[in-house]
Design a protein around this motif. Structure first.
Motif, PDB file in Angstrom:
ATOM      1  N   THR A   1       9.004   2.992  20.473  1.00 28.76           N
ATOM      2  CA  THR A   1       7.815   3.601  21.057  1.00 28.76           C
ATOM      3  C   THR A   1       6.580   3.050  20.373  1.00 28.76           C
ATOM      4  OG1 THR A   1       7.727   5.445  19.482  1.00 28.76           O
ATOM      5  CG2 THR A   1       9.116   5.726  21.463  1.00 28.76           C
ATOM      6  N   VAL A   2       5.438   3.184  21.044  1.00 27.58           N
ATOM      7  CA  VAL A   2       4.185   2.709  20.483  1.00 27.58           C
ATOM      8  C   VAL A   2       3.897   3.417  19.160  1.00 27.58           C
ATOM      9  CG1 VAL A   2       1.684   2.628  20.820  1.00 27.58           C
ATOM     10  CG2 VAL A   2       3.222   2.049  22.712  1.00 27.58           C
ATOM     11  N   LYS A   3       4.175   4.719  19.099  1.00 30.72           N
ATOM     12  CA  LYS A   3       3.925   5.491  17.884  1.00 30.72           C
ATOM     13  C   LYS A   3       4.782   4.983  16.725  1.00 30.72           C
ATOM     14  CE  LYS A   3       2.159   8.934  15.548  1.00 30.72           C
ATOM     15  NZ  LYS A   3       0.723   8.927  15.156  1.00 30.72           N
ATOM     16  N   GLU A   4       6.060   4.686  17.005  1.00 28.49           N
ATOM     17  CA  GLU A   4       6.956   4.182  15.956  1.00 28.49           C
ATOM     18  C   GLU A   4       6.466   2.837  15.429  1.00 28.49           C
ATOM     19  OE1 GLU A   4      11.358   5.950  17.138  1.00 28.49           O
ATOM     20  OE2 GLU A   4      10.552   4.242  18.248  1.00 28.49           O
ATOM     21  N   LEU A   5       6.007   1.998  16.313  1.00 21.52           N
ATOM     22  CA  LEU A   5       5.523   0.680  15.899  1.00 21.52           C
ATOM     23  C   LEU A   5       4.221   0.798  15.118  1.00 21.52           C
ATOM     24  CD1 LEU A   5       6.343  -1.283  19.174  1.00 21.52           C
ATOM     25  CD2 LEU A   5       7.547  -1.440  16.987  1.00 21.52           C
ATOM     26  N   GLN A   6       3.380   1.736  15.541  1.00 20.95           N
ATOM     27  CA  GLN A   6       2.146   1.993  14.790  1.00 20.95           C
ATOM     28  C   GLN A   6       2.468   2.423  13.364  1.00 20.95           C
ATOM     29  OE1 GLN A   6      -0.323   4.972  16.592  1.00 20.95           O
ATOM     30  NE2 GLN A   6      -1.536   5.282  14.744  1.00 20.95           N
ATOM     31  N   ASN A   7       3.454   3.300  13.218  1.00 23.39           N
ATOM     32  CA  ASN A   7       3.863   3.758  11.887  1.00 23.39           C
ATOM     33  C   ASN A   7       4.468   2.622  11.072  1.00 23.39           C
ATOM     34  OD1 ASN A   7       3.011   6.358  12.427  1.00 23.39           O
ATOM     35  ND2 ASN A   7       5.032   7.052  13.130  1.00 23.39           N
TER      36      ASN A   7
ATOM     37  N   ASN B   1       3.705  -0.651   6.214  1.00 21.77           N
ATOM     38  CA  ASN B   1       3.735  -1.954   5.535  1.00 21.77           C
ATOM     39  C   ASN B   1       2.333  -2.528   5.314  1.00 21.77           C
ATOM     40  OD1 ASN B   1       6.748  -2.885   5.315  1.00 21.77           O
ATOM     41  ND2 ASN B   1       6.574  -1.961   7.361  1.00 21.77           N
ATOM     42  N   SER B   2       1.343  -1.658   5.403  1.00 22.07           N
ATOM     43  CA  SER B   2      -0.058  -2.058   5.153  1.00 22.07           C
ATOM     44  C   SER B   2      -0.503  -3.195   6.064  1.00 22.07           C
ATOM     45  CB  SER B   2      -0.253  -2.462   3.678  1.00 22.07           C
ATOM     46  OG  SER B   2       0.092  -1.402   2.823  1.00 22.07           O
ATOM     47  N   LEU B   3      -0.135  -3.094   7.339  1.00 21.54           N
ATOM     48  CA  LEU B   3      -0.437  -4.159   8.292  1.00 21.54           C
ATOM     49  C   LEU B   3      -1.415  -3.708   9.373  1.00 21.54           C
ATOM     50  CD1 LEU B   3       3.153  -5.658   8.660  1.00 21.54           C
ATOM     51  CD2 LEU B   3       1.196  -6.752   7.557  1.00 21.54           C
TER      52      LEU B   3
END
Length: 852
Positions: A822-828, A833-835
Motif C-alpha cells: 500500500t502507499v502508506k506502507e511504502l511511505q513508512n 530508512n531516512s529516505l
C-alpha cells in the motif's frame, strides 16, 4: 583389370541420390557417427518440400546437430547439379569444426587455396560443383570479396548455408564499418574527424564530448547528427581516402554509400558505416538461388529484412523443429531469486568451494561480459581465457576435471559437450560490444533491437554445455541485471519457445526451493539436493524435467504470435530508394508507417528521426521540424538548435505514491524478482574510476523517482543544467555526478560546474528553492574554488550508508507480493530508512569543507 574393377556396379545403374536425408545412408561414416538423429531427419524431410524457395530460416535448438543438417542440404543440391555450394561460418574455429564434421561423414569439402598475387583462389572442386566450400562469413562479405563487389564478374552460387545465422547481422555490419583508431597526433585521421564535428557535438552533450576528447577511460559514445554527416560529406570522403590498409576491406562499402552514412564517436575510435548493410554489393550472396539460414533463434527477424534483404514472408514461414528428444537437461538456477542472501560474491565462493569439495564433480565454465567481470573469479583461483582462446580452453578441459575456467565475452561458438563441462555459470548481463550497439542502448533505452540481442546472447550462452540428448548441465545465473532480465515478464517473448519452457520449469523449481526462504540453510540444502539430481542424471529427475519442459513448450508453441514485419519492410524499401538517391520516395515509404500508426507506433521517435535524415537531403527546414517532433518523444535523440527545454513539474501527491507506481511499472511476479529489479538499478551507484558515469546518472534518476521526486537528467536532454534534477514537493535537489573522480578534493572545475548548474536552475525555476549536491567521493573543496551558496556532498562514506538503507528496502520488498504494497506502507518504508525529502539531506550528505 583388378578383381575390384570386376566388382564395380555399372555406372549407368549407379543413380546419384538427391534427397538430403537419404544421402546420409550412402555416405561412409567414422565410428560413432553412423546414425542420423531424429531431429535432423525431421528437419531435412521438411526442408525437402521447400528446397526451391529463395530463402529459408531454419530454427533448431542448440546442440541438435545443425552442422550436419547444413552439409546434407548442400550435398543434396550438388547431387542435383544445383551448385556451386557454400557453407558460411561466423569464425575460423567453426570452419574447422565444420570441416571435421564433414570428414566424419565422408562429405567432400574444400577451402580457398593460394592464388596469384597473394590472393586466395577458388578450388576447381568448388566451382565445378564437386565439393562444398567452407569459409567464414567475412571471407564472402568484404570490400575486396572474390564473390563480387558491386560488379558483374562474380561466381553465381547455387546454394548457401549460413550457420549461426543470428551472428550474420553483426558480422555484415562489422564488414561495412570503417574504424578510425585514436591517435593523439594533431594531424591524425581521428582528430581531423573529431575537429570537424566538435562544435555541434558540444551542443549535443558537452559533458559527454569532454570525456571522449580527454581520452580518459569512458564508455561514453556519441552519434554524429545526420546534418553534419551530410553537410561535411566531401571532407569526410577526403579523410576516408587517407585511411591505411587496416580498413581496406571495409572502405568500399562506405565510399559507395557516402551519401547515407552514420558515424559514432568514442574515446578510442570513430566508426563510420552505411545506415544499413549494402548486402547487394556482394552479388554471390544476394543473388544465390537458395539461402538456408540456420540458428537457434531468429528473434531479431526485422534485422534480417533491413540488413540482409530477407522477405517478410520468409520470416513468417520459419522452419521450426524442436527436437525435444534430442535436448538434454538444463537445470537453470538464479540464486538471488531463491534467497536474497545468495549474493553474487557468496555464490562465486560457494561454487569454488563446491568444486574443491567435489560436491560439483565436474569442470565449471564461467561466461562473463568483460575482463573486469572476470576478476572476482580470478582472485578465487579460476583460470581466465580470452574469447579467442577457445582451443586452449578445450585442451585444458579435455585433460582435467574439477577445474574452473572463465571465458571473457564469448557466448557462442563454444561446444562444451559431454564431460568437458556439466556446470555452466553466466555471470553478468551480456553487454553491447560495438560502438553502434552502445550508442543505440544509450539513445533508445529499452529498444527491441538491444533487448533482442541481449536475449540471444543469453540463450546462446545457456546452450553451450548441453549439446545432445545424452548431455546435461547445471546452469547458474549470477548478476542482478541478468537475473532481472530473465525474470521480467516483458522480456519473455524475446526468447525462443524452448528456452521459455526451460525458464518456466526453472521458475517452478525456484518456488519449491524457496518455500522456506526465511531459513537460508534449509534453502541451500534443497538447492544442493536438486543440483545432485542434475549432476548424477537421476532417472526420475530426467523424466520430471522432460515432462515439465515439453508440456510448457507445447503450450507456448500453440500460442498465437502476432508478429508484423511490415515496418522492417518499409525501412528496407526506404533504404533502397535512398541508395538510388530518391529521398522523396524514401521519406514516403517511412511516412506510410508513421501516418498509419500515429500515436501507437512503438518506435515512432526513431522512425521520425529516420524520416528527418532522408528529408534533410531535399528540405532542411522540414527535416529539423521532424527532428523536433522526434526529440519531444525521446530526450536522448539529436537536439536541433532551436530546441526549448520543457520545465519539469511535480504534481502534489501522497508520499509513497511515486514508489508504488514505480513498483507497478516492473510488473514483477514476486517479491524476490522485484527486489532484483530494484537492485540492478542501485548497483549502478558506484564511486570508482572504472564505473560507468552514464549508468550512475541513470541510477540517481531511478532513486529520485523512487523517493517521490520528479527525477530527470537535464544535461542529457538539452546539454545545459545539472546531471540530475529532483523536483520535490517543498525543495529541489540539483545534483552533479562525479562518481569517477579520483582526487582527494573537489576541484575548482567541478565546483564551477555545480555553480553553473545551480545558476541555470535559478533562471529556469525562479520561484522554487533548491539545494546543490555534489556526488563526489570526498567533501573537501579546492581552496581556489568559490561557490555562492551551501554545497552538500554525498561522499563515498555516505554512499555506503545510503547503500545499507537501500539494502533494507530490498529486503522489505522481497518479503511479499509486489501487488500487496500500500502507499502508506511504502511511505513508512521510506521514512524508516531516512529516505524522505526532508531526511535525505540530513542523513546522507554533509556540508562541504574547504581545503586549507
Amino acid at each position: 583389370m583388378s578383381l575390384l574393377d570386376n566388382l564395380q556396379i555399372n555406372p549407368d545403374n549407379n543413380r546419384v541420390e538427391t534427397v538430403s536425408w537419404k544421402i546420409f545412408d550412402t555416405l561412409i561414416h567414422d565410428f560413432g557417427y553412423e546414425y542420423l538423429r531424429s531431429v535432423q531427419k525431421d528437419f531435412l524431410q521438411r526442408w525437402e518440400s521447400r528446397r526451391d524457395e529463395k530463402d529459408l530460416l531454419g530454427v533448431l535448438s542448440t546442440g541438435t546437430g545443425k552442422t550436419l543438417i547444413g552439409l546434407l542440404t548442400l550435398q543434396a543440391r550438388l547431387n542435383k547439379g544445383e551448385g556451386p555450394c557454400i557453407y558460411l561460418c561466423p569464425n575460423n574455429q567453426l570452419v574447422d569444426q565444420v570441416i571435421a564434421e564433414a570428414k566424419h561423414h565422408g562429405i567432400k569439402v574444400v577451402t580457398l587455396i593460394a592464388g596469384r598475387n597473394g590472393r586466395e583462389a577458388f578450388p576447381f572442386e568448388f566451382t565445378s560443383g564437386k565439393a562444398i566450400l567452407v569459409i567464414t562469413f567475412s571471407t564472402m562479405v568484404n570490400g575486396y570479396s572474390r564473390f563480387g563487389v558491386d560488379g558483374a564478374d562474380y561466381v553465381q552460387v547455387g546454394s548457401i548455408v549460413i550457420d549461426d545465422a543470428h551472428t550474420a547481422i553483426s558480422l555484415s555490419r562489422q564488414a561495412a564499418t570503417v574504424s578510425i583508431i585514436r591517435d593523439d597526433n594533431k594531424g591524425s585521421l581521428y582528430n581531423r574527424l573529431l575537429n570537424l564535428f566538435e562544435d555541434d557535438l558540444k551542443k549535443q552533450n558537452n559533458a559527454k564530448y569532454t570525456l571522449i576528447k580527454s581520452g580518459a577511460y569512458s564508455k561514453a559514445v556519441m552519434c554524429v547528427p545526420y546534418w553534419l554527416v551530410i553537410d561535411y560529406k566531401e571532407q569526410i570522403e577526403k579523410i576516408l581516402n587517407d585511411t591505411d590498409d587496416q580498413n581496406k576491406f571495409n572502405l568500399p562499402f562506405v565510399l559507395n554509400n557516402i551519401n547515407n552514412l552514420q558515424i559514432t564517436v568514442a574515446s578510442d575510435e570513430i566508426d563510420i558505416s552505411p545506415m544499413h548493410t549494402p548486402i547487394e554489393m556482394i552479388p554471390s550472396f544476394s543473388n544465390a538461388d537458395h539461402r538456408l539460414f540456420l540458428s537457434a533463434t531468429f528473434t531479431n527477424g526485422a534485422d534480417f529484412i533491413t540488413e540482409l534483404n530477407v522477405s517478410e514472408e520468409t520470416l513468417k514461414k520459419q522452419l521450426v523443429v524442436d527436437g525435444a528428444d534430442d535436448n538434454g537437461e538444463k537445470l537453470i538456477i538464479a540464486p538471488q531469486r531463491i534467497h536474497p542472501q545468495f549474493t553474487d560474491q557468496r555464490m562465486r565462493e560457494k561454487i569454488i568451494k563446491w568444486v574443491g569439495d567435489e560436491v560439483i564433480n565436474t569442470n565449471v565454465v564461467v561466461l562473463v561480459p568483460s575482463r573486469y567481470a572476470a576478476n572476482p573469479w580470478e582472485r578465487l583461483g579460476a583460470k581466465v581465457f580470452d574469447g579467442a582462446d577457445i582451443y586452449e580452453l578445450i585442451d585444458m578441459l579435455k585433460v582435467s576435471n574439477n577445474k574452473v575456467a572463465v571465458v571473457v565475452n564469448r557466448y557462442d561458438g563454444i561446444d562444451l559437450a559431454g564431460d568437458l563441462c556439466h556446470c555452466l555459470v553466466l555471470d553478468g548481463l551480456p553487454t553491447q560490444s560495438t560502438n553502434r550497439e552502445k550508442a543505440i542502448s544509450q539513445r533508445e533505452p529499452g529498444s527491441e533491437e538491444v533487448l533482442g540481442q541481449t536475449a540471444r546472447e543469453i540463450e546462446q550462452g545457456i546452450g553451450r554445455s548441453v549439446r545432445s540428448g545424452a548431455d546435461s548441465s547445471l546452469i547458474f545465473l549470477l548478476g542482478t541485471s541478468l537475473q532481472e532480465f530473465v525474470a521480467l515478464p516483458n522480456n519473455k517473448h524475446l526468447f525462443t519457445d524452448r528456452t521459455q519452457a526451460q525458464l518456466q520449469f526453472s521458475e517452478k523449481i525456484l518456488n519449491v526451493i524457496g518455500e522456506s526462504n526465511s531459513n537460508e540453510d534449509e534453502v541451500e540444502n534443497k538447492m544442493l539436493e536438486i543440483m545432485q539430481y542434475s549432476l548424477n542424471r537421476n532417472m526420475q529427475w530426467q523424466k520430471t524435467y522432460h515432462d515439465n519442459v515439453n508440456q510448457n513448450y507445447e503450450v507456448l508453441f500453440k500460442e498465437t504470435k502476432h508478429i508484423s514485419y511490415a515496418h522492417a519492410e518499409s525501412i528496407r524499401k526506404a533504404w533502397i530508394y535512398a541508395i538510388q538517391g530518391n529521398y522523396v520516395e524514401a521519406v514516403s515509404s517511412l511516412r506510410q508507417i508513421t501516418e498509419k500508426d500515429e500515436g501507437s507506433l512503438k518506435d515512432e521517435d526513431i522512425m521520425l528521426e529516420q524520416i528527418a535524415t532522408y528529408q534533410y537531403h531535399f528540405d532542411k527546414n522540414k527535416a529539423l521540424d521532424t527532428q523536433l517532433r522526434a526529440k519531444n518523444l525521446n530526450k536522448f535523440l539529436f537536439t536541433p538548435s532551436f530546441y526549448q527545454y520543457s520545465k519539469r513539474t511535480r504534481k502534489t501527491m501522497e508520499a509513497g505514491l511515486g514508489f508504488k507506481r514505480l513498483i507497478d511499472s516492473f510488473n514483477a511476479e514476486n517479491g524476490n524478482d522485484l527486489a532484483i529489479s530494484f537492485k540492478s538499478q542501485f548497483d549502478k551507484l558506484i564511486y570508482d574510476e572504472s564505473a560507468d558515469e552514464s549508468d550512475f546518472r541513470k541510477g540517481i534518476e531511478f532513486l529520485g523517482t523512487m523517493l517521490g521526486f520528479d527525477s530527470s537528467q537535464p544535461e542529457q536532454e538539452i546539454d545545459v543544467g545539472p546531471d540530475n534534477l529532483w523536483i520535490g514537493e517543498n525543495i529541489d535537489f540539483i545534483l552533479e555526478s562525479k562518481n569517477k573522480a579520483t582526487s582527494d578534493f573537489i576541484s575548482k572545475v567541478y565546483a564551477e560546474q555545480l555553480a553553473s548548474s545551480f545558476s541555470w536552475y535559478k533562471h529556469t525555476y525562479p520561484r522554487r528553492s533548491g539545494i546543490m549536491i555534489s556526488l563526489h567521493p570526498v567533501n573537501l573543496m579546492d581552496k581556489q574554488a568559490f561557490v555562492d551558496g551551501v554545497i552538500y556532498v554525498l561522499t563515498k562514506e555516505k554512499l555506503k550508508t545510503l547503500s545499507a538503507a537501500l539494502r533494507n528496502v530490498l529486503t522489505r520488498l522481497s518479503s511479499k507480493n509486489p501487488t500487496e504494497w500500500t502507499v502508506k506502507e511504502l511511505q513508512n518504508m521510506l521514512s524508516d530508512n531516512s529516505l524522505t525529502e526532508k531526511q535525505f539531506i540530513l542523513k546522507y550528505t554533509e556540508k562541504v569543507k574547504r581545503r586549507s
